[in-house]
Scaffold this active site. Sequence first.
Site, mmCIF file in Angstrom:
data_model
loop_
_atom_site.group_PDB
_atom_site.id
_atom_site.type_symbol
_atom_site.label_atom_id
_atom_site.label_comp_id
_atom_site.label_asym_id
_atom_site.label_seq_id
_atom_site.Cartn_x
_atom_site.Cartn_y
_atom_site.Cartn_z
ATOM 1 N N ASN A 160 0.950 -1.000 0.101
ATOM 2 C CA ASN A 160 -0.012 0.145 -0.036
ATOM 3 C C ASN A 160 0.977 1.279 -0.039
ATOM 4 O O ASN A 160 0.401 2.461 -0.409
ATOM 5 C CB ASN A 160 -0.899 -0.013 1.297
ATOM 6 C CG ASN A 160 -1.999 -1.284 1.098
ATOM 7 O OD1 ASN A 160 -1.802 -2.071 2.181
ATOM 8 N ND2 ASN A 160 -2.923 -1.511 0.193
ATOM 9 N N TYR A 287 -6.353 -10.644 -9.677
ATOM 10 C CA TYR A 287 -4.985 -9.993 -9.461
ATOM 11 C C TYR A 287 -4.306 -9.295 -10.639
ATOM 12 O O TYR A 287 -3.481 -8.334 -10.658
ATOM 13 C CB TYR A 287 -4.007 -10.903 -8.738
ATOM 14 C CG TYR A 287 -4.446 -10.710 -7.305
ATOM 15 C CD1 TYR A 287 -3.779 -9.852 -6.413
ATOM 16 C CD2 TYR A 287 -5.101 -11.801 -6.436
ATOM 17 C CE1 TYR A 287 -4.194 -9.729 -5.203
ATOM 18 C CE2 TYR A 287 -5.491 -11.797 -5.402
ATOM 19 C CZ TYR A 287 -4.898 -10.880 -4.599
ATOM 20 O OH TYR A 287 -5.370 -10.531 -3.242
ATOM 21 N N HIS A 440 -1.269 -17.024 -5.031
ATOM 22 C CA HIS A 440 -2.833 -16.685 -5.113
ATOM 23 C C HIS A 440 -3.613 -17.758 -5.580
ATOM 24 O O HIS A 440 -4.712 -17.753 -5.985
ATOM 25 C CB HIS A 440 -3.085 -15.599 -5.545
ATOM 26 C CG HIS A 440 -2.893 -14.214 -5.001
ATOM 27 N ND1 HIS A 440 -3.169 -13.878 -3.671
ATOM 28 C CD2 HIS A 440 -1.663 -13.101 -4.998
ATOM 29 C CE1 HIS A 440 -2.826 -12.791 -3.132
ATOM 30 N NE2 HIS A 440 -1.918 -12.374 -3.843
ATOM 31 N N ARG A 465 -12.298 -13.669 2.062
ATOM 32 C CA ARG A 465 -11.895 -12.334 2.518
ATOM 33 C C ARG A 465 -12.714 -11.364 2.296
ATOM 34 O O ARG A 465 -13.574 -11.630 1.397
ATOM 35 C CB ARG A 465 -10.368 -12.066 1.629
ATOM 36 C CG ARG A 465 -10.004 -10.825 2.024
ATOM 37 C CD ARG A 465 -8.738 -10.262 0.979
ATOM 38 N NE ARG A 465 -8.103 -9.121 1.215
ATOM 39 C CZ ARG A 465 -7.191 -8.514 0.568
ATOM 40 N NH1 ARG A 465 -6.736 -8.932 -0.423
ATOM 41 N NH2 ARG A 465 -6.586 -7.330 0.835
#
Length: 761
Positions: A160, A287, A440, A465
Amino acid sequence: MAFKNISKLVAILIFTVGILVSCKEQSPNSNMDQAISNEGHPNLILTKKGVSHIRQKLGQVPLFDKSLEAAKQEVDLEIGLEIEVPIPKDFSGGYTHERHKRNFLMLQKAGVLYQILNEEKYAKYVKDMLMEYEAMYKTLPVHPQTRSYARGKLFWQCLNDSNWLVYVSQAYDCIYDYLSQEERDKLENNLFRPFADFISIENPQFYNRVHNHSTWGNAAVGMIGLVMGDEDLIHRALYGIENDGLDPDAKDNDGGFIKDKEGRAGFLANLEEPFSPDGYYTEGPYYQRYAMYPFLIFAEALDNVKPELKIFEHKDGVLLKSVHALLQLSDADGEFFPLNDGQKGMSYYSRELVTAVDIAYYYGGKNPELLSIAEKQDQVLLDDTGFAVALGVNDGAIEPFVKKSINLSDGPNGNQGGVGVLRTDTVELVFKYAAQGSSHGHYDKLSFSLYDDGEEVIQDYGLARFVNIEQKGGGNYLKENTTWAKQSIAHNTIIQNETSHFEAKYEVGSKFHSDLYFFNIENPNVQIVSAKEQNAYPGTDMHRTMAIIKDEDFERPYVMDIMRVNSETKNQYDLPYYFIGQVVKTNFSYNAPKLLKPLGDKNGYQHLYLEGEGKPSGSNTMLSWLNNERFYTLTSATDNKDELLFTRIGANDPEFNLRREAALIMRRKNADNTIFASIIETHGGYSPVSELALNSNSNVSEIKVIYNNAAYTALSMTTVNDKTKLFILANEEASAQTKHNLEINGKNYEWTGPYHLIKTD
């Protein structure tokens, strides 16, 4: 005025000397000795020429004007509030996290507004906020939340922080000339260079690997390097950190390998390794969507500042191919198929795909089909590419974007399996036979999902999630993502002895992939894909063939599913179908337990309640259900020893992290070589207004495996009107030119190619 010109000249001289001094490490394959474009700022996503053109056309290009006004209203509202740069403390979804995220989005928009509208208030807003960050960052410690393998400073993870710098570098570029040299020095020395060093040199385990995380890091370091004219940062972005001290075989705690197979890192390695030649991104569409922003925005900046790199031509133009591949991996409503870790509902309406469509249009030959997607998105980037798209829409150059049946290879060389999508006007079948998909990836070889008019019929679960919902695990991945969503039983594929493929071990699964047997869509009435898996279970081979078939005897196209299993030992096999909707009818009886218990105790089985248990009433098993006012029927060839299990997700889930969805599992015990064959129909409909049910019954009266050995498999299907179809599959020879001759029940059949479908009545 003269003073300003002299200042600019001095700045250019200092800038040029800085470049010469900083060019220390050069790649033998790069052109980094060429000077950075000195046309001035902005030069990342906006150019001086582009800004001039946009200003001349303001008020004349509705889609651009609409996007500009939306950004203006949003930023003006923020300017009217007090700038807030809080001390970081929260996970995703928490206040400080969301505040810093909103700040970088507003900074980027304010920067482009300054360039396009030439109003000083936007430049001042950007400058004032950046100075707030400069004052804080000098003494800012590592983020207090310790969950990440690479903690950030503004955010709980370096990922982030990299998001922040990618966006803020664009804002800095836009106000670069608005700032004095002293102000630029202050920001660069106290904020931008320390920031870039922190996410790269100080966190090589985050930065120096092949993963979507690293792509964001590479783009962040590279873009701020382009603005500042820092060749060291640009080189680091493209080629990674040399001598980083990392074990080349090491893995992070997210399960991802640090570098690619050649030991490379950096932006170019992230272009090479995860993308197949077809543009498929190995981590999956969700993704790929997330990574497309840094991939494309950095590529745009590189093309503007360093056109000699020809970044959009790299790997045969894979970046532009990837946009088209990603759009093809969306359903009729534009939502991406949830392969691997993927949140349902993510679609091409996301800001990342607005970026992708605009840049792909601008740099990819201005394909008019992309304009139809842009028109649906109803917004464009406030840069040169977005303006070109808005002009194209305004000029009426739009053509429909055609979603078609497509086979996308996986792996850097396209030889690690792939994903096949079969499509008719209404039905979409997604067949996954890909590589592991990095950290992933899910353990679901030869799995599938099915859609009808954009609605799920047979579903893939996706991820476990609640993204950016702080109350649910800080908005991060939940433990159920590992204990349920990644496990094989969570998918529509074969599970042997209640054990996931590769025992759900990343180190094993990442070594293998399934292999395409054939993909054939030449006949629009019979679209078919077939693949084999030989490594999910030692000593067991799986071969699955799926087709969408249009037939005049059926109301709508139906799906045929043939799963062959050959094993050296006798095993228990489970084949689940996660149907969406309400059960309407079965042709078998079952017992519903008074007390719900988990189906098993591990490998995902601990999350399934057993709601019903029965046995086939004959050689066929039928389940019909209703969803979204339409009927669906699954008809399968079964054995009288088979077990039929109704299950529902939700066991051992005290925090209600999982969706309560149903499945029918066909269980076959004590079998070595066996075959599962099924037909899935879409038929009829129900109106809650008229309360009429039309064509609610299945059209299939019988499905039967009439021949099966190593070389051939034959399946017959009879309709309720006594129309019989015969499908023959060649199991060992997939060539379209090979001629076959096979006798079944005293009748001889001849054909060319890997399959044969005929009416036999």
